[in-house]
Design a protein around this motif. Structure first.
Motif, PDB file in Angstrom:
ATOM      1  N   TYR A 130       4.649 -48.559 -26.951  1.00 27.25           N
ATOM      2  CA  TYR A 130       5.701 -48.511 -27.859  1.00 27.25           C
ATOM      3  C   TYR A 130       4.963 -49.049 -29.480  1.00 27.25           C
ATOM      4  O   TYR A 130       5.353 -48.461 -30.482  1.00 27.25           O
ATOM      5  CB  TYR A 130       6.311 -50.124 -27.709  1.00 27.25           C
ATOM      6  N   ASN A 131       4.074 -49.313 -29.416  1.00 31.67           N
ATOM      7  CA  ASN A 131       3.308 -50.352 -30.824  1.00 31.67           C
ATOM      8  C   ASN A 131       2.792 -48.753 -31.198  1.00 31.67           C
ATOM      9  O   ASN A 131       3.078 -49.113 -32.936  1.00 31.67           O
ATOM     10  CB  ASN A 131       2.485 -51.089 -30.055  1.00 31.67           C
ATOM     11  N   TYR A 180       6.014 -46.939 -32.630  1.00 34.63           N
ATOM     12  CA  TYR A 180       6.794 -47.605 -34.127  1.00 34.63           C
ATOM     13  C   TYR A 180       6.008 -48.174 -35.261  1.00 34.63           C
ATOM     14  O   TYR A 180       6.141 -48.549 -35.813  1.00 34.63           O
ATOM     15  CB  TYR A 180       7.414 -48.601 -33.167  1.00 34.63           C
ATOM     16  N   SER A 181       4.709 -47.362 -34.426  1.00 28.00           N
ATOM     17  CA  SER A 181       3.657 -47.724 -36.336  1.00 28.00           C
ATOM     18  C   SER A 181       4.289 -46.719 -37.185  1.00 28.00           C
ATOM     19  O   SER A 181       3.526 -46.764 -38.151  1.00 28.00           O
ATOM     20  CB  SER A 181       2.131 -47.898 -35.731  1.00 28.00           C
ATOM     21  N   PRO A 221       7.301 -44.653 -39.706  1.00 27.47           N
ATOM     22  CA  PRO A 221       7.511 -44.979 -39.986  1.00 27.47           C
ATOM     23  C   PRO A 221       9.095 -44.521 -39.133  1.00 27.47           C
ATOM     24  O   PRO A 221      10.754 -45.102 -39.338  1.00 27.47           O
ATOM     25  CB  PRO A 221       7.619 -44.822 -41.513  1.00 27.47           C
ATOM     26  N   THR A 266      10.655 -46.157 -36.454  1.00 29.31           N
ATOM     27  CA  THR A 266      11.282 -47.062 -36.758  1.00 29.31           C
ATOM     28  C   THR A 266      12.697 -47.157 -37.937  1.00 29.31           C
ATOM     29  O   THR A 266      13.452 -47.728 -36.904  1.00 29.31           O
ATOM     30  CB  THR A 266      10.372 -48.483 -37.900  1.00 29.31           C
ATOM     31  N   GLU A 287      15.030 -46.627 -35.039  1.00 35.84           N
ATOM     32  CA  GLU A 287      15.764 -47.301 -33.715  1.00 35.84           C
ATOM     33  C   GLU A 287      16.510 -48.712 -34.443  1.00 35.84           C
ATOM     34  O   GLU A 287      17.482 -48.649 -33.541  1.00 35.84           O
ATOM     35  CB  GLU A 287      13.821 -47.921 -33.879  1.00 35.84           C
ATOM     36  N   LYS A 288      15.828 -48.861 -35.866  1.00 33.53           N
ATOM     37  CA  LYS A 288      16.833 -49.184 -36.653  1.00 33.53           C
ATOM     38  C   LYS A 288      18.365 -49.233 -36.992  1.00 33.53           C
ATOM     39  O   LYS A 288      19.600 -49.569 -37.016  1.00 33.53           O
ATOM     40  CB  LYS A 288      16.919 -49.334 -38.196  1.00 33.53           C
ATOM     41  N   TRP A 346       9.001 -51.722 -45.766  1.00 33.52           N
ATOM     42  CA  TRP A 346       7.178 -51.302 -44.578  1.00 33.52           C
ATOM     43  C   TRP A 346       6.200 -51.253 -45.625  1.00 33.52           C
ATOM     44  O   TRP A 346       6.301 -51.328 -47.114  1.00 33.52           O
ATOM     45  CB  TRP A 346       7.683 -49.288 -45.634  1.00 33.52           C
TER      46      TRP A 346
END
Length: 449
Positions: free
Chosen positions: A159-160, A163-164, A166, A169, A172-173, A267
């Motif tokens: 995951y880390n 989701y580094s 962009p 992410t 996801e948002k 970001w």
């Protein structure tokens, strides 16, 4: 290409064999499809293909992140994509890998919102070995709590890493804000807080596996060089003892969105601005025109041959890229529009140009010639993916996970042929409205270099 319709009831009780008759020559899928349902509910689909000595074996579990309906328990469909390689009493993790290595197999898995797929490409001589080790792990997966915690830690690391990026992410948002109740609110990986809590959920993991890794929730898909009667003999030998489950899924559906949502996402690292829009679109349905019409509309509006792409990417060079479209999902999902803007000062202008193109699509019919050209392009692009066993298995897996019926591939492409210019304007008016839209605007945080 024509094929004969035939039944093999004498060899495979409860078998339905779907093949091509003279009145079916216009179907887009060019190969015969054999479909058999075992007594325990396992859907067995076999497709003979001229690939001497090569066979693809796929197992489709109709459980993805959509199935994660309990609060605090997201991410377990993806988690089992990992755990399924942990071994059984009969074949340990190392023994399983050695078996695959000995037959020269290419073996892997992936998870989506709606399903998880496990796939193997190998010599057709190894068919029985593949069915043996695959059926064993689906029925007898075994792992310790220590194994579970080790894999949970690996997933947090995944995951880390992901989701580094962009793009991940932003996605996801977008989903987190576009959906209220539906499990599409989280990505396939799950909410971060749930992934962090996974090491404490060993008992729940056993429940998830027991609930979804059942024959009536799975399809076994074999493509390539095999003999049907022998194949079914082996399938029955290795899969007949798999026991049915009894869990019933109830996915909460969202009410229609009534106002536009906008999220500003700063970001920390250096990056170009990005605009991502998600309109609530239709779910997959091989009997209704909406989903294929949205697919064609995406080409009209956002493909490299579209007026908008030419204006924003080629002529004025305001964006690095622009993309629009919707992936097939079992329930209504998002029609996405993404654009990476070269200069922050042009974000609103790019948004205005996208809005202008969409509004024009609602009232201005595309030419019959352009519609025919797009349909032809999409049809031949689809056909190009059907030249090898893995590609064919992947295609059929996609439609089987959506409806359980491999003939959905022919049903949906027959709808593509029927799409009219009025259909395109109709779905644009129905779905591409601001009140039905969630937008994420990502910009580099002030002060970052």
């Amino acid at each position: 290409m024509r094929f004969l319709l035939y039944l093999m009831l004498c060899l495979v009780p409860f078998a339905l064999v779907i093949a091509r008759g003279s009145d079916e020559s216009n179907k887009i899928f060019p190969y015969p499809i054999n479909q058999v349902t075992l007594d325990n509910g396992l859907n067995v689909i076999s497709i003979p293909f001229d690939s001497p000595g090569i066979i693809a074996v796929w197992t489709v579990v109709r459980a993805g992140s959509r199935n994660e309906v309990e609060p605090g328990k997201s991410g377990f469909a993806h988690f089992f994509e990992h755990m399924m390689f942990r071994g059984t009493e009969k074949y340990s993790k190392d023994a399983y890998n050695e078996m695959l290595k000995s037959i020269g197999a290419d073996n892997n898995a992936f998870t989506t919102d709606d399903y998880t797929a496990y796939h193997t490409l190998a010599s057709s001589d190894a068919l029985e070995t593949i069915l043996d080790i695959e059926s064993d792990r689906f029925m007898n997966l075994k792992y310790t709590e220590e194994d579970f915690k080790t894999e949970a830690g690996a997933i947090l690391g995944e995951y880390n890493k992901n989701y580094s990026n962009p793009d991940m992410t932003i996605y996801e948002k977008l989903r987190e804000n576009a959906f209220e109740k539906h499990t599409y609110k989280h990505t396939t990986m799950g909410f971060l807080k749930d992934i962090q809590d996974m090491p404490n959920q060993y008992q729940y993991s056993l429940t998830f596996f027991d609930r979804w890794y059942r024959p009536e929730n799975c399809a076994l898909i074999i493509v390539g060089d095999f003999e049907q009667a022998k194949l079914m003999e082996l399938v029955k030998k290795y899969y007949s003892n798999w026991k049915r489950g009894n869990y019933t899924l109830d996915v909460p559906l969202d009410v229609p969105q009534k106002e536009e949502k906008t999220i500003n996402l700063p970001w920390k690292a250096k990056t170009l601005p990005q605009v991502s829009m998600g309109y609530r679109g239709p779910g997959f349905n091989d009997k209704e025109i909406d989903m294929p019409a949205m697919d064609v509309l995406s080409q009209v509006l956002f493909s490299e041959t579209s007026e908008l792409f030419n204006k924003l990417v080629v002529e004025e060079q305001l964006v690095e890229y622009i993309y629009g479209g919707q992936q097939d999902h079992r329930d209504p999902e998002l029609f996405m529009v993404d654009a990476r803007v070269k200069d922050k000062s042009n974000i609103e202008r790019v948004r205005a140009e996208i809005d202008k193109a969409i509004e024009q699509a609602k009232t201005t019919p595309v030419s019959a010639e352009r519609l025919a050209s797009i349909k032809s392009h999409m049809k031949y692009l689809f056909a190009m993916g059907l030249d090898n066993p893995n590609g064919i298995a992947r295609t059929i897996s996609h439609y089987v996970q959506l409806t359980g019926n491999p003939e959905s591939v022919n049903n949906i492409y027959s709808l593509y042929e029927k799409i009219t210019v009025e259909d395109l304007m109709g779905v644009a008016k129905k779905y591409l409205n601001k009140t039905n839209r969630t937008t994420v605007i990502m910009t580099q945080e002030e002060g970052q270099q």
